[in-house]
Design a protein around this motif. Structure first.
Motif, PDB file in Angstrom:
ATOM      1  N   CYS A 152       0.831  -1.205   0.000  1.00 28.79           N
ATOM      2  CA  CYS A 152       0.000   0.000   0.000  1.00 28.79           C
ATOM      3  C   CYS A 152       0.864   1.254   0.000  1.00 28.79           C
ATOM      4  CB  CYS A 152      -0.919   0.017   1.221  1.00 28.79           C
ATOM      5  SG  CYS A 152      -1.971  -1.425   1.380  1.00 28.79           S
ATOM      6  N   GLN A 153       2.144   1.095  -0.312  1.00 26.92           N
ATOM      7  CA  GLN A 153       3.057   2.229  -0.252  1.00 26.92           C
ATOM      8  C   GLN A 153       2.623   3.353  -1.182  1.00 26.92           C
ATOM      9  OE1 GLN A 153       5.688   3.100   1.484  1.00 26.92           O
ATOM     10  NE2 GLN A 153       6.178   1.260   2.659  1.00 26.92           N
ATOM     11  N   GLY A 154       2.054   3.019  -2.336  1.00 25.45           N
ATOM     12  CA  GLY A 154       1.691   4.044  -3.302  1.00 25.45           C
ATOM     13  C   GLY A 154       0.723   5.061  -2.739  1.00 25.45           C
ATOM     14  N   GLN A 155      -0.418   4.576  -2.241  1.00 26.01           N
ATOM     15  CA  GLN A 155      -1.407   5.523  -1.732  1.00 26.01           C
ATOM     16  C   GLN A 155      -0.953   6.173  -0.440  1.00 26.01           C
ATOM     17  OE1 GLN A 155      -4.948   4.415   0.554  1.00 26.01           O
ATOM     18  NE2 GLN A 155      -4.784   2.394  -0.365  1.00 26.01           N
ATOM     19  N   TYR A 156      -0.194   5.460   0.403  1.00 22.74           N
ATOM     20  CA  TYR A 156       0.289   6.067   1.642  1.00 22.74           C
ATOM     21  C   TYR A 156       1.314   7.158   1.348  1.00 22.74           C
ATOM     22  CZ  TYR A 156      -2.001   3.385   5.336  1.00 22.74           C
ATOM     23  OH  TYR A 156      -2.921   2.886   6.227  1.00 22.74           O
ATOM     24  N   GLN A 157       2.253   6.876   0.449  1.00 24.79           N
ATOM     25  CA  GLN A 157       3.224   7.904   0.087  1.00 24.79           C
ATOM     26  C   GLN A 157       2.550   9.073  -0.611  1.00 24.79           C
ATOM     27  OE1 GLN A 157       6.319   7.767   1.286  1.00 24.79           O
ATOM     28  NE2 GLN A 157       5.616   5.845   2.192  1.00 24.79           N
ATOM     29  N   GLY A 158       1.562   8.768  -1.441  1.00 25.93           N
ATOM     30  CA  GLY A 158       0.816   9.836  -2.102  1.00 25.93           C
ATOM     31  C   GLY A 158       0.123  10.733  -1.107  1.00 25.93           C
ATOM     32  N   PHE A 159      -0.490  10.123  -0.076  1.00 25.79           N
ATOM     33  CA  PHE A 159      -1.179  10.922   0.931  1.00 25.79           C
ATOM     34  C   PHE A 159      -0.189  11.745   1.739  1.00 25.79           C
ATOM     35  CE2 PHE A 159      -3.145  11.802   4.996  1.00 25.79           C
ATOM     36  CZ  PHE A 159      -4.392  12.265   4.609  1.00 25.79           C
ATOM     37  N   PHE A 160       0.941  11.137   2.125  1.00 25.38           N
ATOM     38  CA  PHE A 160       1.922  11.882   2.911  1.00 25.38           C
ATOM     39  C   PHE A 160       2.458  13.068   2.125  1.00 25.38           C
ATOM     40  CE2 PHE A 160       5.812  12.596   5.358  1.00 25.38           C
ATOM     41  CZ  PHE A 160       5.361  12.420   6.652  1.00 25.38           C
ATOM     42  N   ASN A 161       2.591  12.895   0.816  1.00 24.67           N
ATOM     43  CA  ASN A 161       3.065  13.994  -0.025  1.00 24.67           C
ATOM     44  C   ASN A 161       2.061  15.135  -0.111  1.00 24.67           C
ATOM     45  OD1 ASN A 161       5.617  13.041  -0.712  1.00 24.67           O
ATOM     46  ND2 ASN A 161       4.833  11.808  -2.408  1.00 24.67           N
ATOM     47  N   LEU A 162       0.797  14.858   0.249  1.00 21.10           N
ATOM     48  CA  LEU A 162      -0.193  15.942   0.253  1.00 21.10           C
ATOM     49  C   LEU A 162       0.216  17.041   1.224  1.00 21.10           C
ATOM     50  CD1 LEU A 162      -3.641  14.095   0.156  1.00 21.10           C
ATOM     51  CD2 LEU A 162      -2.613  15.490  -1.636  1.00 21.10           C
ATOM     52  N   GLY A 163       0.815  16.648   2.352  1.00 21.49           N
ATOM     53  CA  GLY A 163       1.252  17.654   3.312  1.00 21.49           C
ATOM     54  C   GLY A 163       2.289  18.579   2.710  1.00 21.49           C
ATOM     55  N   TYR A 164       3.266  17.984   2.023  1.00 20.55           N
ATOM     56  CA  TYR A 164       4.294  18.791   1.359  1.00 20.55           C
ATOM     57  C   TYR A 164       3.685  19.638   0.244  1.00 20.55           C
ATOM     58  CZ  TYR A 164       8.126  19.930  -1.780  1.00 20.55           C
ATOM     59  OH  TYR A 164       8.992  20.605  -2.607  1.00 20.55           O
ATOM     60  N   GLY A 165       2.777  19.027  -0.540  1.00 19.89           N
ATOM     61  CA  GLY A 165       2.158  19.768  -1.636  1.00 19.89           C
ATOM     62  C   GLY A 165       1.339  20.947  -1.142  1.00 19.89           C
ATOM     63  N   ALA A 166       0.604  20.738  -0.051  1.00 19.19           N
ATOM     64  CA  ALA A 166      -0.196  21.827   0.505  1.00 19.19           C
ATOM     65  C   ALA A 166       0.695  22.947   1.029  1.00 19.19           C
ATOM     66  CB  ALA A 166      -1.095  21.296   1.619  1.00 19.19           C
ATOM     67  N   SER A 167       1.811  22.572   1.660  1.00 18.49           N
ATOM     68  CA  SER A 167       2.728  23.601   2.168  1.00 18.49           C
ATOM     69  C   SER A 167       3.347  24.391   1.028  1.00 18.49           C
ATOM     70  CB  SER A 167       3.827  22.958   3.016  1.00 18.49           C
ATOM     71  OG  SER A 167       4.751  22.248   2.213  1.00 18.49           O
ATOM     72  N   LYS A 168       3.594  23.711  -0.091  1.00 24.38           N
ATOM     73  CA  LYS A 168       4.184  24.390  -1.246  1.00 24.38           C
ATOM     74  C   LYS A 168       3.183  25.357  -1.876  1.00 24.38           C
ATOM     75  CE  LYS A 168       6.801  23.341  -5.446  1.00 24.38           C
ATOM     76  NZ  LYS A 168       7.294  22.257  -6.333  1.00 24.38           N
ATOM     77  N   ALA A 169       1.894  24.981  -1.847  1.00 26.37           N
ATOM     78  CA  ALA A 169       0.868  25.836  -2.445  1.00 26.37           C
ATOM     79  C   ALA A 169       0.482  26.996  -1.525  1.00 26.37           C
ATOM     80  CB  ALA A 169      -0.363  24.995  -2.786  1.00 26.37           C
ATOM     81  N   LEU A 170       0.371  26.723  -0.233  1.00 35.58           N
ATOM     82  CA  LEU A 170      -0.122  27.730   0.703  1.00 35.58           C
ATOM     83  C   LEU A 170       0.991  28.429   1.482  1.00 35.58           C
ATOM     84  CD1 LEU A 170      -3.152  25.709   2.152  1.00 35.58           C
ATOM     85  CD2 LEU A 170      -3.146  27.342   0.256  1.00 35.58           C
ATOM     86  N   GLY A 171       2.170  27.785   1.566  1.00 36.08           N
ATOM     87  CA  GLY A 171       3.276  28.359   2.330  1.00 36.08           C
ATOM     88  C   GLY A 171       3.689  29.754   1.902  1.00 36.08           C
ATOM     89  N   PRO A 172       3.849  30.013   0.582  1.00 34.96           N
ATOM     90  CA  PRO A 172       4.248  31.370   0.173  1.00 34.96           C
ATOM     91  C   PRO A 172       3.290  32.454   0.646  1.00 34.96           C
ATOM     92  CG  PRO A 172       4.541  29.833  -1.639  1.00 34.96           C
ATOM     93  CD  PRO A 172       3.824  29.083  -0.562  1.00 34.96           C
ATOM     94  N   VAL A 173       1.996  32.162   0.595  1.00 37.48           N
ATOM     95  CA  VAL A 173       1.010  33.147   1.057  1.00 37.48           C
ATOM     96  C   VAL A 173       1.172  33.381   2.559  1.00 37.48           C
ATOM     97  CG1 VAL A 173      -1.450  33.649   1.289  1.00 37.48           C
ATOM     98  CG2 VAL A 173      -0.596  32.499  -0.763  1.00 37.48           C
ATOM     99  N   LEU A 174       1.315  32.286   3.317  1.00 35.69           N
ATOM    100  CA  LEU A 174       1.436  32.401   4.769  1.00 35.69           C
ATOM    101  C   LEU A 174       2.710  33.146   5.167  1.00 35.69           C
ATOM    102  CD1 LEU A 174       0.339  31.541   7.558  1.00 35.69           C
ATOM    103  CD2 LEU A 174       1.725  29.470   7.353  1.00 35.69           C
ATOM    104  N   VAL A 175       3.825  32.801   4.538  1.00 31.41           N
ATOM    105  CA  VAL A 175       5.103  33.417   4.907  1.00 31.41           C
ATOM    106  C   VAL A 175       5.123  34.900   4.552  1.00 31.41           C
ATOM    107  CG1 VAL A 175       7.570  33.435   4.370  1.00 31.41           C
ATOM    108  CG2 VAL A 175       6.412  31.272   4.827  1.00 31.41           C
TER     109      VAL A 175
END
Length: 424
Positions: free
Chosen positions: A347-370
């Protein structure tokens, strides 16, 4: 010098599929270094889009890209991570090749969204493939790939400077097409990885839980740790955006200091990421690394708030960059161990995909927050950002203990197929 050379040599995985895949990552990352520097300049100076237009297009693409992480991860679990990655590389090659020929914001946004969907999906497939190839050394292997990728991006960015210096539309187009070709080349290299052999879904020999585990969207400790790591990932924007903009806006240091900070961050990660990741030898250690990273981010974000155009401002900013970079090393190492060890085999595919959501969200929203906190609200904003990064990390050890208990606690049989797999 000898020690640095030894660390660089240690970045290369052992010969075989692991090293071949690292070559694919290097080629992909080299193209990325070209793209991230040249694409915004090309779109604004040659196509006529405004900086705001490019920002909007990239922002929308970043959010849309998150949609593919878990579905593509499931596809990797069902059809094979290697085949799925090759498909994502193909889509990225086509979308990247179209960038030099866009003529409007709408066209750029559509192409950027397609590319972001494929890029996020590729990260999901890569995570699963790293788990299969790396086996018991998967965390070390992923750390090696991270260090190599950072080095290749830095080289690509340096080459982009030569293109900018040429000041030619043809040079820009050629370089952007090289980025598109890098995906095709990475796919070609990937075809050399253990051709004709089945992918090793259980190569890690029991580090994860069994296939009877619940799908990731029901694994609440894993979801909570994903959120913690996603918040910590906002620290990347402190180095790439917050500190450079603070220098330019306040004059707390010379303009060239921003370049020094970015270079320092890259060099430290390349030289020390693998070594730090060795310390993440267990889940309990990983939880403590995440907590320590949060505390370092609190300290690192406090230092810029002390600058006041004084004689020690440059030293304070360099210290802030170094502290945040060390925190990044710890967060990355802890995140690798948590994300891969807690994921069930198969199940590594979907688990790694989900964990990457955290990084992806930070990349999308981080610039606005910072920018909102640090640039618009000054010293107080820096302090708030530090607290925001630190607070969730304090809960990481407890969350890891809960996740470990969930791994060994028997669960009632469910009629749902494990990991989202289709019933036969």
């Amino acid at each position: 010098m000898t020690a640095a050379r030894g660390r660089l040599t240690g970045l290369l995985p052992p010969s075989g599929p692991a090293r071949i895949f690292s070559y694919a990552v290097l080629i992909d990352s080299l193209g990325t270094g070209l793209y991230v520097v040249l694409a915004p300049l090309y779109l604004t100076s040659r196509i006529g889009l405004s900086a705001g237009d490019v920002g909007v297009g990239l922002g929308i693409a970043g959010l849309v890209g998150l949609l593919s992480a878990v579905p593509v991860g499931k596809l990797a679990d069902r059809r094979g991570s290697r085949k799925t990655l090759l498909l994502m590389y193909g889509v990225q090659a086509v979308s990247a090749g179209a960038v030099p020929f866009v003529a409007s914001l709408a066209a750029f946004t559509v192409i950027a969204c397609v590319g972001a969907l494929a890029a996020q999906g590729a990260r999901s497939a890569q995570g699963a493939l790293i788990a299969e190839i790396g086996g018991e050394q998967r965390v070390r292997y992923r750390s090696q790939l991270t260090a190599l990728s950072n080095a290749a991006v830095a080289i690509g960015s340096a080459l982009a400077g030569l293109v900018i210096n040429a000041d030619s539309r043809a040079a820009f187009v050629m370089a952007l097409l090289v980025n598109a070709l890098s995906f095709a080349a990475a796919a070609g290299v990937q075809l050399l990885t253990a051709p004709g052999t089945p992918e090793r879904r259980a190569a890690a020999g029991g580090r994860g839980i069994e296939n009877t585990a619940r799908p990731v969207l029901r694994d609440f400790p894993y979801i909570a740790l994903t959120m913690v790591h996603g918040v910590l990932s906002v620290s990347l924007q402190v180095i790439s955006l917050g500190l450079p903009l603070w220098i330019y806006r306040t004059g707390a240091g010379p303009a060239w200091l921003a370049s020094v900070i970015l270079t320092l961050n890259t060099v430290v990660i390349v030289l020390f990421q693998v070594r730090v990741s060795r310390s993440a030898s267990s889940l309990s250690t990983a939880g403590r690394l995440l907590r320590h990273a949060g505390l370092l981010f609190l300290l690192g974000c406090s230092l810029p708030a002390l600058t006041s155009r004084g004689r020690f401002d440059a030293a304070l900013l360099l210290a802030a960059a170094l502290v945040v970079t060390v925190g990044e090393l710890l967060a990355t190492a802890g995140g690798f161990e948590v994300s891969m060890t807690l994921a069930p085999e198969g199940c590594q595919g979907q688990y790694q995909g989900f964990f990457n959501l955290g990084y992806g969200a930070s990349k999308a929203l981080g610039p606005v927050l910072v920018t909102f906190l640090c640039i618009d609200h000054g010293p107080a904003g820096w302090a708030v950002l530090g607290v925001a990064l630190c607070s969730p990390a304090l809960a990481a050890p407890a969350l890891v203990r809960r996740a470990e208990r969930a791994r060994v606690t028997p669960r009632r049989e469910s009629s749902d197929p494990p990991c989202g797999r289709a019933r036969s």
